[in-house]
Each structure stands twice: as C-alpha cells, then as structure tokens.
Design a protein around this motif. Sequence first.
Motif, PDB file in Angstrom:
ATOM      1  N   LYS A 245      90.293 -47.552 -19.119  1.00 36.10           N
ATOM      2  CA  LYS A 245      91.722 -48.218 -18.677  1.00 36.10           C
ATOM      3  C   LYS A 245      92.198 -48.628 -19.752  1.00 36.10           C
ATOM      4  O   LYS A 245      92.105 -49.674 -20.329  1.00 36.10           O
TER       5      LYS A 245
ATOM      6  N   THR B 239      86.391 -50.677  -9.239  1.00 36.10           N
ATOM      7  CA  THR B 239      85.521 -51.882  -8.668  1.00 36.10           C
ATOM      8  C   THR B 239      85.590 -52.340  -7.029  1.00 36.10           C
ATOM      9  O   THR B 239      84.924 -52.499  -6.838  1.00 36.10           O
ATOM     10  N   THR B 240      87.112 -52.246  -6.726  1.00 34.69           N
ATOM     11  CA  THR B 240      87.303 -52.182  -5.316  1.00 34.69           C
ATOM     12  C   THR B 240      86.687 -51.454  -4.385  1.00 34.69           C
ATOM     13  O   THR B 240      85.783 -51.662  -3.454  1.00 34.69           O
TER      14      THR B 240
ATOM     15  N   TYR C 241      99.940 -46.916 -19.821  1.00 39.02           N
ATOM     16  CA  TYR C 241     100.233 -46.835 -18.397  1.00 39.02           C
ATOM     17  C   TYR C 241     101.553 -46.250 -18.352  1.00 39.02           C
ATOM     18  O   TYR C 241     102.080 -46.179 -17.037  1.00 39.02           O
TER      19      TYR C 241
ATOM     20  N   SER D  72      92.025 -53.813  -7.128  1.00 42.61           N
ATOM     21  CA  SER D  72      91.687 -55.647  -7.126  1.00 42.61           C
ATOM     22  C   SER D  72      92.692 -56.463  -6.882  1.00 42.61           C
ATOM     23  O   SER D  72      92.188 -57.724  -6.319  1.00 42.61           O
TER      24      SER D  72
HETATM   25  N1  PLP Z   1      92.469 -46.158 -10.636  1.00 40.25           N
HETATM   26  C1  PLP Z   1      93.424 -46.443 -11.652  1.00 40.25           C
HETATM   27  C2  PLP Z   1      94.208 -45.745 -12.414  1.00 40.25           C
HETATM   28  C3  PLP Z   1      93.819 -48.043 -11.821  1.00 40.25           C
HETATM   29  O1  PLP Z   1      94.726 -48.357 -12.589  1.00 40.25           O
HETATM   30  C4  PLP Z   1      93.284 -49.057 -11.086  1.00 40.25           C
HETATM   31  C5  PLP Z   1      93.236 -50.400 -10.918  1.00 40.25           C
HETATM   32  O2  PLP Z   1      94.080 -50.990 -11.679  1.00 40.25           O
HETATM   33  C6  PLP Z   1      92.119 -48.618 -10.100  1.00 40.25           C
HETATM   34  C7  PLP Z   1      91.801 -46.949 -10.075  1.00 40.25           C
HETATM   35  C8  PLP Z   1      91.360 -49.435  -9.176  1.00 40.25           C
HETATM   36  O3  PLP Z   1      90.410 -50.252  -9.806  1.00 40.25           O
HETATM   37  P1  PLP Z   1      90.015 -51.532  -9.316  1.00 40.25           P
HETATM   38  O4  PLP Z   1      89.255 -51.548  -7.882  1.00 40.25           O
HETATM   39  O5  PLP Z   1      88.757 -51.803 -10.396  1.00 40.25           O
HETATM   40  O6  PLP Z   1      91.042 -52.455  -9.586  1.00 40.25           O
END
Ligand code: PLP
Length: 295
Positions: free
Chosen positions: A164, A224-225, A168, A261
């Motif tokens: 991450k 994570t969600t 972006y 999230s």
């Molecule tokens: N995929 C990408 C590219 C993201 O930026 C995010 C969240 O920002 C997710 C998936 C979902 O991740 P999470 O559920 O941990 O927020």
Amino acid sequence: MTWRFALVIQPAGVDDDRRDFSATFRTIDPAEPALSVGELSTQRGDGIFESIGVVDGHPQEVAAHLDRLAHSAEICDLPAPNLEQWRQAVARAAEHGERRGEGVIKLILSRGVEHGPAPTAWVTASAAADFTVPRTQGIRVVTLDRGYASDVPDRAPWLLLGAKTLSYAVNMAAIREAKARGADDAIFVTSDGYVLEAPTASLILKFGDRFTTPAPTGGILRGTTQQSLFDHLREEGYETAEELIPVDLLARADAAWLVSSVRLAAPVTAIDDTRIELDSGLTQAFNRYLLTPRD
Ligand code: PLP
C-alpha cells in the motif's frame, strides 16, 4: 464532527522493547505545515500508508492494519516498523477523537528526506466523510484494464504490487476515468482477463450462498475489511473463497460489493452494462457488522 489530530513519530527500531513510546511522539497542529520540502513522500510518493476506520472512538482491526504496514515496508525495502510504537500512536490518535460517529486514522511511513538519515513517520486523524448514499443506494462500476498480466507480480517485484504505497495517482486516475464513463468507481482487471480490485477497495462477489474475492497473490492488497467480513460470514455458516476470478464471471454474480475500511460495504448495482441486484438485507447486515467494534 470537527475532529482533526496529527502526530509525528520518531520511528523506533523493531527490537526497541520499551513499554511506553510517548517520548517518540510529537503532537502537531494539523493545519500547520509540517513536512520538509525534501520529503520523498511528496517528491516521489516513496512511502507507505494505512487508513484505519474509527467507530465511536474505537479504531477497527488495528492489528491487521499494522501487519499490512509491516508487509508493505518489507516489499518497499523500508525499515521494519516497530508495531508496538505504531499501536500506541493509533491509540493516542483515537483518544483525541470524538466518542461518537465515524473517523479515519491514517498512518504514513515515508522514506524520509532526500539524503536524510531516517524515515519520516506520522499519524493523522479526522472525521470520516458521510458514506450513507453509497452504502444504501449502491454504486455503478466499470472494469478497467490495469495494463499487466496476472504473472507480473512475480516477474516484476519492483512494481511493488501488493504494497500500500503512497503512489495512488494511478488509482485516482482510474476513478476519474470511471466517472468520465458515467460510473462511480472502477474494478481493475488484468490484461489476461482476471479480476483484481478497485482503486481503493476490495471486491466481494456472491454466487448463491458462496462469497468469493480475488486471491491476494501479490497483485492486489490484502483487504482488512474483506478478511474480517469473510471471517464473520464463515461463522454464520457461509462458504468463502479467495481465488482467481475470470472477468466474464462478473456478469453472473448474484450480488457484489466494494469493501474498504472507511467506506465499508458499498453494494454494486452495475458492472459495465450488466445490472447487479442490490441485496439490501445482506448489505445492511454487512455494514452493521462492520460498524461494531472489531479488533
Ligand atoms: N485495495 C486497495 C487498492 C485499497 O486502496 C484498499 C483500501 O484503501 C483496499 C483494497 C481495501 O483495504 P482495507 O479493507 O484494508 O481498507
């Protein structure tokens, strides 16, 4: 809610086992300039981040976010974060928040200042945007080619797929493209025809009583969600799977959601030209679950 908070962290080594990291935190005014102009996070997007949802003062799934921060640091060759230090920083940010409503805590770890001796790290906290409309009325998405095949994560690890990172700009450009095509959001697909993720969310599809999501085999983030929701669905007796999903399966889904999230579960009502049924009962149940305190 007018909650805004910022904290600069002096990153500790992984083997620093002190009990209390307060001495490494410096609270700053979030409205004031705080970064050096030599910051590589701003010059090159060279760093990593996490966004943690906060519900009624409780930061959600902190351990999962910290594990992903460590995973991103490893992929990006950044010094391993001291997770206890970051956990205390998150707790400090949450303490300064409102006891009611939704918020977001962001963790940022940058490579630091050009030629500087150490990474830069900080945490911000603020009220979340209002996501009532996407959560209840749903979103329309279009598929967008991410421009690489499903074997690229192994062939080109320098693309940092699966981390991450702060870079972006491409994800934001994809959302703009989706809007230009009359949709609300996008689903990235590989050039060899497999489903990946949305620019800021994971994708969940429902086929009968089975829930599935693209396998996090390196090309996408481990959501994570999505993982928390799948744990919950399995407890409720549903079957879940992380697997390779061909693009043409999208049109046959009984229901679909983008999950993340802070936005939580947004039901998908159309993928390209195909209408998808909005399952409002399940969507409400998902968001009820996601809005309960979770560790
Ligand atoms: N995929 C990408 C590219 C993201 O930026 C995010 C969240 O920002 C997710 C998936 C979902 O991740 P999470 O559920 O941990 O927020």
